[in-house]
Design an enzyme around this catalytic site. Sequence first.
Site, mmCIF file in Angstrom:
data_model
loop_
_atom_site.group_PDB
_atom_site.id
_atom_site.type_symbol
_atom_site.label_atom_id
_atom_site.label_comp_id
_atom_site.label_asym_id
_atom_site.label_seq_id
_atom_site.Cartn_x
_atom_site.Cartn_y
_atom_site.Cartn_z
ATOM 1 N N SER A 9 38.630 38.651 41.353
ATOM 2 C CA SER A 9 39.104 37.274 41.175
ATOM 3 C C SER A 9 40.164 37.115 40.104
ATOM 4 O O SER A 9 40.109 36.196 39.292
ATOM 5 C CB SER A 9 37.943 36.349 40.813
ATOM 6 O OG SER A 9 37.163 36.138 41.908
ATOM 7 N N SER A 10 41.144 38.005 40.130
ATOM 8 C CA SER A 10 42.232 37.866 39.160
ATOM 9 C C SER A 10 42.997 36.565 39.387
ATOM 10 O O SER A 10 43.453 35.938 38.422
ATOM 11 C CB SER A 10 43.170 39.064 39.244
ATOM 12 O OG SER A 10 43.598 39.257 40.577
ATOM 13 N N ASP A 56 29.907 30.859 50.415
ATOM 14 C CA ASP A 56 30.314 29.652 49.652
ATOM 15 C C ASP A 56 31.035 28.661 50.563
ATOM 16 O O ASP A 56 31.061 27.471 50.286
ATOM 17 C CB ASP A 56 31.123 29.992 48.388
ATOM 18 C CG ASP A 56 32.397 30.779 48.626
ATOM 19 O OD1 ASP A 56 32.609 31.289 49.755
ATOM 20 O OD2 ASP A 56 33.193 30.889 47.672
ATOM 21 N N GLY A 67 44.083 42.351 42.634
ATOM 22 C CA GLY A 67 43.766 42.678 44.031
ATOM 23 C C GLY A 67 42.536 43.567 44.167
ATOM 24 O O GLY A 67 42.344 44.231 45.172
ATOM 25 N N GLY A 114 39.386 42.505 43.990
ATOM 26 C CA GLY A 114 38.198 41.756 44.365
ATOM 27 C C GLY A 114 37.428 41.220 43.167
ATOM 28 O O GLY A 114 36.270 40.836 43.282
ATOM 29 N N ASP A 118 34.718 31.627 43.117
ATOM 30 C CA ASP A 118 35.456 32.349 42.079
ATOM 31 C C ASP A 118 35.897 31.411 40.968
ATOM 32 O O ASP A 118 35.771 31.716 39.778
ATOM 33 C CB ASP A 118 36.696 33.030 42.689
ATOM 34 C CG ASP A 118 36.332 33.947 43.843
ATOM 35 O OD1 ASP A 118 35.134 34.286 43.969
ATOM 36 O OD2 ASP A 118 37.233 34.300 44.615
ATOM 37 N N ARG A 173 35.304 37.772 37.865
ATOM 38 C CA ARG A 173 33.870 37.714 38.151
ATOM 39 C C ARG A 173 33.445 38.826 39.097
ATOM 40 O O ARG A 173 34.265 39.390 39.818
ATOM 41 C CB ARG A 173 33.482 36.364 38.766
ATOM 42 C CG ARG A 173 34.134 36.046 40.136
ATOM 43 C CD ARG A 173 33.286 36.432 41.316
ATOM 44 N NE ARG A 173 34.015 36.396 42.573
ATOM 45 C CZ ARG A 173 34.583 37.442 43.138
ATOM 46 N NH1 ARG A 173 34.536 38.634 42.575
ATOM 47 N NH2 ARG A 173 35.212 37.348 44.297
ATOM 48 N N GLU A 218 27.257 36.464 49.487
ATOM 49 C CA GLU A 218 28.652 36.804 49.822
ATOM 50 C C GLU A 218 29.081 36.150 51.135
ATOM 51 O O GLU A 218 28.357 36.167 52.130
ATOM 52 C CB GLU A 218 28.767 38.327 49.930
ATOM 53 C CG GLU A 218 30.109 38.840 49.490
ATOM 54 C CD GLU A 218 30.348 38.625 48.003
ATOM 55 O OE1 GLU A 218 30.947 37.587 47.643
ATOM 56 O OE2 GLU A 218 29.934 39.475 47.216
ATOM 57 N N HIS A 219 30.276 35.587 51.095
ATOM 58 C CA HIS A 219 30.848 34.894 52.256
ATOM 59 C C HIS A 219 29.963 33.731 52.713
ATOM 60 O O HIS A 219 29.859 33.455 53.918
ATOM 61 C CB HIS A 219 31.111 35.870 53.417
ATOM 62 C CG HIS A 219 32.360 36.677 53.200
ATOM 63 N ND1 HIS A 219 33.619 36.176 53.443
ATOM 64 C CD2 HIS A 219 32.539 37.926 52.717
ATOM 65 C CE1 HIS A 219 34.518 37.106 53.149
ATOM 66 N NE2 HIS A 219 33.893 38.168 52.693
#
Length: 377
Positions: free
Chosen positions: A122-123, A32, A118, A120, A168, A23, A29-30
Amino acid sequence: MASTPNFPKSTQEVAWTACAPGRVNIIGEHVDYNDGWVLPMAIEQCVTISANPLGDAIAVFQSSLSDEVVRLDLSKPGLQATPAWGNYVQGVVWEFMKETGASMPGFAATITSDVPQGGGLSSSAALEVATATLLEKITGHTLEPLEKARLCQRVEHEYAGVPCGLMDQAASTLCRAGDLLLLDCVTDEYRHVAFADDDVVVLIANTGVSHSLADGEYARRRSQCEEALAILGKPSYREVTALDLQNAAHSLGDVLIKRARHVVGENVRTRMTVDALEKGDWDRVGTCLYASHDSLARDYEVSCPELDCLVAAARELGVEGGVIGARMTGGGFGGCTITLLRKGHLERIREHLATRYQERFGVVPTFYTARPSQGTR
Ligand code: GLA
């Protein structure tokens, strides 16, 4: 004797397949984990897992991204030794069995992914959600989408040590093609917000700078926000106003006031962005995006020179150059920026971002264009 895993091969029929996307977050941002609203969208890149039955009570995972194989003894649920990425899949297996009471037959699974690791995007949430969706297929037990997202969030907390919010995993589970997902992180209510203009494209620029949320900065931000809220004497950031912050400036001190100011401001900006999107007011969307970035950089202090450089480059071009707005996306400390732009200007904007980045860092970021995509399936 244990049977040889019948790993699915791409050309071969498989019994079960599931996939789940990464996603980007448009804004929110920051927040949730700070009583906020988030507005992510799923991207096309996803984790795909295919599996075939295996005679024994064993689950075996192989991944195109690793030489190591994860082997789980299903008769002994609980932490087993695996390579690091195996913690995500085993976490989902054990939590799924616990939550559904399902008996898990043996299977051999092959994981492939085109979600950058890695970066950002959301792997890890994509891997968790794809695993959970696969287990639904294998066992015939279906979870409610939000239940599935929460299960995967729990795995991130308990098996990967990252105290993340729900964004995520919710995005990877609930997103719909063509729409953004507006998630209320207090009530868990959500709705889809149309990303209605075909002329607007999201350009993702991946700095390739790798951040690890487990490094401690993420958890530190989280506890600073809790501390600030306690000093403010409020049960939730929903009840904190800009005036409250001003009044408590002295007791909060320099750092905590900045963290809380980001949260309060970001919650306003996210709702404002939704309103602007619904009215087709892209200028206002852009203003919110830039303001979000500035707040993350100055007040929340989770940006870095690489992200700032890309946002500054987008800003230089401005509306006349086809840029609507730009900001860092995700946890920060590296990873990606998003630039919302007018389609006809895509090539020029990409080139400009690449040039500015190369002048400064000697390398070119990786670019992807994105449209809101479908969640897990
Ligand atoms: C990471 C976390 C999310 C969210 C973002 C920042 O992606 O996993 O829960 O907190 O950072 O918005």
